[in-house]
Write a protein that holds these residues in place. Sequence first.
Motif, short mmCIF file in Angstrom:
data_model
loop_
_atom_site.label_atom_id
_atom_site.label_comp_id
_atom_site.label_asym_id
_atom_site.label_seq_id
_atom_site.Cartn_x
_atom_site.Cartn_y
_atom_site.Cartn_z
N ILE A 56 36.14 82.22 -44.92
CA ILE A 56 37.60 81.32 -44.49
C ILE A 56 37.68 80.03 -43.65
N ILE A 57 36.31 79.83 -42.94
CA ILE A 57 36.15 78.77 -42.27
C ILE A 57 36.46 77.25 -43.38
N GLY A 58 34.79 78.03 -44.17
CA GLY A 58 34.41 77.04 -44.81
C GLY A 58 35.17 76.61 -45.68
N ALA A 59 35.13 74.89 -45.13
CA ALA A 59 35.55 74.22 -46.49
C ALA A 59 35.11 73.62 -47.71
N SER A 60 36.08 73.19 -48.33
CA SER A 60 35.03 73.49 -49.77
C SER A 60 34.52 71.25 -49.44
N ILE A 112 36.19 67.69 -48.14
CA ILE A 112 35.10 66.90 -47.47
C ILE A 112 34.86 65.56 -47.87
N ASP A 113 34.79 65.73 -50.20
CA ASP A 113 35.01 64.02 -50.74
C ASP A 113 36.08 63.38 -50.79
N VAL A 121 42.24 72.79 -51.23
CA VAL A 121 41.69 73.16 -52.91
C VAL A 121 41.84 74.92 -52.32
N THR A 122 40.67 75.36 -51.12
CA THR A 122 41.14 76.21 -50.40
C THR A 122 41.72 76.86 -49.29
N ALA A 123 41.89 77.90 -49.04
CA ALA A 123 42.84 78.03 -47.60
C ALA A 123 42.20 77.42 -46.42
N ALA A 124 40.96 77.63 -46.57
CA ALA A 124 40.16 76.88 -45.12
C ALA A 124 39.69 75.42 -45.24
#
Lengths: 221, 196, 655
Positions: free
Chosen positions: C111-115, C119-120, C125-128
């Motif tokens: 849920i909260i971990g960004a892809s 970050i790069d 990409v994701t909901a997070a």
Amino acid sequence: MDIWLPENVSTFGQGVDNLFILIYWITLIAFILVTATLIAFLILYRHRPGHKATYIEGSTKLEITWTTATTVIVFGLALLSYPQWNRIKSPTELPPADVVVEVSAKQFNWDMTYPGPDGEFDTEDDLQLENQLHVPVDKIVHIRLTSVDVIHSFFVPNLRLKQDTLPNRFITVWFEATKPGRFEIPCAELCGFQHSGMLGYLTVHSQADYDAWKAERWPPQ
Amino acid sequence: MNPTDIEITESRPLSNAKLAIFILLGAETMLFVGLIGAFLVFRMGSVTWPPISHAEINLPRLVTGINTILLIISGYTMFQALRAIQKDKIKQLRNMLIFTGVLGLLFLGIQGSEWIQLIGKGLTLQSGIYGGIFYVLIGCHALHVFGAVIWLAIVTGKAIRFKYSYTHHTGVETCTIYWIYVVALWPILYILVYLA
Amino acid sequence: MQDNENKSHENDNDEHHLPANGDNGTESHDHDHDHDHDHDHDHVHDHDHDHDHDHAHNHEESFISKYIFSLDHKMIGKQFLLYGLIMFFVGGGLALLFRWQLAYPERPVPIIGASQQYIDDGEVVTAADRMWEKIFDSDKEEWLEVNMPSGVIEPAFYNMLFTMHATIMVFFVVVPILVGAFGNFLIPLMIGTRDMAFPVLNMLSFWLAVLAAIIMTAGFFVPGGHAAAGWTGYAPLSADPQWTGVDWGQNLWAISLLIQGFSSLVGSINYITTVINMRAPGMTFFRLPLVIWSLFIVAILLLLAFPVLSSALALLIFDRLAGTTFFSSTAEGGGDPLLWQHLFWFFGHPEVYILILPGMGIASEILPVFSRKPIFGYHSMVYAMITIAFMGWIVWGHHMFQSGMQPGLGTFFMTTTMLIAVPSAIKTFNWLGTLFRGSIRFTTPMLHGIAFVSMFVIGGLSGIYMANTPVDIYIHDTYYIVAHIHYVVFGGSLFAIFGGIIYWFPKMYGRHMNDTLSKIHFWLTFIAFNCTFFPMHILGVGGHMRRISNPMQYEFLQGFQGINIFITMSAFTLGFAQLILLYNFFWSMARGKVAEKNPWNVTTLEWEAPTPVPHGNFAQIPTVYRGPYEYSVPGEESDWIPQAQPEHAPATGGD
């Protein structure tokens, strides 16, 4: 899966375990008694129409009884612990050493220094190993603990031994392992971002193995 | 006023303000207990005091001793100020308050000049625990004296504008309690840090 | 300080700032005495309504002076409650984050971990990713890179998480709610006075606490990250940025706690003065309700303990910013790392009792009310609390058995610690005695009260293991201590807090909390709590160290991973259950069933005040005629006699 104390391999470990088990039974019985009383009271004295609570302000006799009982139990436990504690930690009851190793903790390793063939530290033939502690079985081992940066904690679960290491101070702990094997030495005090994973190994050798290891690693130069 | 409200007021041995000051002093004491405790830990943990690295440092015992006497006198004058208002002598109150304030400032001034000399001799906050705990402990007290002087200035200002009377002088009372506390604390620190 | 004098005069003449009550004082006086306990709902209601109306007319307070910079102890209490609840969710959220890491090390947080792609390259990409995109500007992706690359919690970030979890829970949740919220709301009402001794200081106390919370939260976003040396901040780890890489985070931690210390200082001066000086006529010390006793004792503990922490924090700040070496022994002329521990725990152990004593007080209110019986052994309860408070000062070394402190001192501290078990046991037995031959009503506050007692029993008993020096050698710094502290502070204090909120909610907000939701919340919390924290005892016995981010790095801990996963699942359930409380709290504030003046038939004074309690609390200051727990008095028709009911009057209330 084993959900009890891990195997004990030190001479004083049994004393720690015995106290643990004694306290376990005392607290278990106390817990069962208190909880059973609580549940019994909740059922017996639940509100029912027509029943009124009994006006009781207290009872000095009961207060004295349970105060005395608790005091006796906890004092008894304290008395039983004194000798065990002194045996493991008191500097005055330190048994004479057969083997001495200096362990210096640093972020995030254990530096193990062996005195080498001359038996003296701070000489040229000292042997330094990272994270590898080798000791013989059934011999009294002194570990001189220190740290070069922050506080760490030397923890060998199987020996029931734990001691914080302090920068610029030497603290001597001892143990006598009763069984050969390889055991982990985690750091038990938060020491920085890689505290998790700061891990050394204690290898307890049989006397013959230990001699062989010494011959290999402490070659007279 | 409701009759019951009167009853509450009259049953108090200490007014809220005075009680609060005494409670505050409890907390102040514990702050100094912490710092003095740290000082004692260093002191006992060191073979010599000052430690060898600062063996050449001599704290100005004599000047500070004189300063100590000045501060104790200021405690006496502050007490006289309170006595004055209790006897409704407004003028004497004013004089004593001003006199106390001057003594307090003098204490701070002398201490400041001593600090400048010590820093010149090489004793700074960074010179090990000896310098560190000296400046922190003595400085913490100096801050308290400074705070007390400011409070005193406000009280003096009010006294000059005739805000206090024989019956209404809680401000003078609370300020006196605080001042005397700060004064009484000093000899302990002087003996511990300078003499012992 | 200067305006204390004026303030005290104001308080001497309370009615000056209470024109509303002064005006209709006689009128409501009649109401009170004639119809107080006759359950004439409509009438009571009307009266309250009128009162409110008048009140509003005479007190034209602006929104700001009424809800924000309020001087009214009840509003400040509610502000503290809200503050504590908000921080409760912050602190709990942090716990869930690191629980994920413990169960599934090195796996991206759901849920909260960004892809990593986000970050790069900033590519969503994701909901997070979308969530972070909304929260952060693009340049803050660096923050994610440092702390949660690929959505995985970095070890350094892990340290920050548990450090802040504990710091927030101890200093920004439990103390503000127990002492700030209940203390403020209850003390004037239960001792029968119009407000605190120093309302301005009271407001100052709250706003200082807010400032401290803002600074503490801000620490997450400074370069180098937040404090990561544990809530105990052991030096030298905390004293020099080179050991953790944390720079301003640790400074802000120390500064925030210093401010929180000022807030507590101001608050406790206020509480102590109020309890000593402003009790209603007839309210002797031994007629005080136990919760007031507990808050009074806690105020004294806070007053005396916090300055010691302040002194340690000041030295720490000097070490970090001014180049002193108070806590580092490696430097030339350096100090002593153990000094920090001594100062910290000299404060810290009284602090532990600060966390639990008000909980004991709340339980001691709830149990008699819903057993319809006097508290068992009122005096021994008071003396037990005083003993605990006194002895709390000479047991601090039991946190330091393995620290390198002289072993002889360990023996001393073990003995004192064992002795402190005695007053705690006395209290437990007295609670049981209170239930004995009672007439127990299983209301939701009562369920929480019973949960408090039984969880406190487990927390107390598990403490004996650690108090015992030889056993402590083994279980020190393991999950055993984590289990112990959570049984005492969550099982103890938080159940008391939940119970207290539901119990006093009708007086605070004039409405009942929804009982169905409260019961669901209770049972979910009770079960999930035990599933979360009981297995930690097993981990501790297995030697599982606390504060490690990845147990899988150790061979001897790999067998425990199943338990770790179970604990994490339970923790998530526990967290979810608290959302029910949150929803119920706000929903009931607006929509709950309207409460009568004294819905639980309680004897103590806060229930004498009209609901909602007006400014100034009482139309007329009540006079107290008896102790606080007169339930089921023989020969009386009613099963409760209010403290303020005159002697020899015919019994009125009750059923």
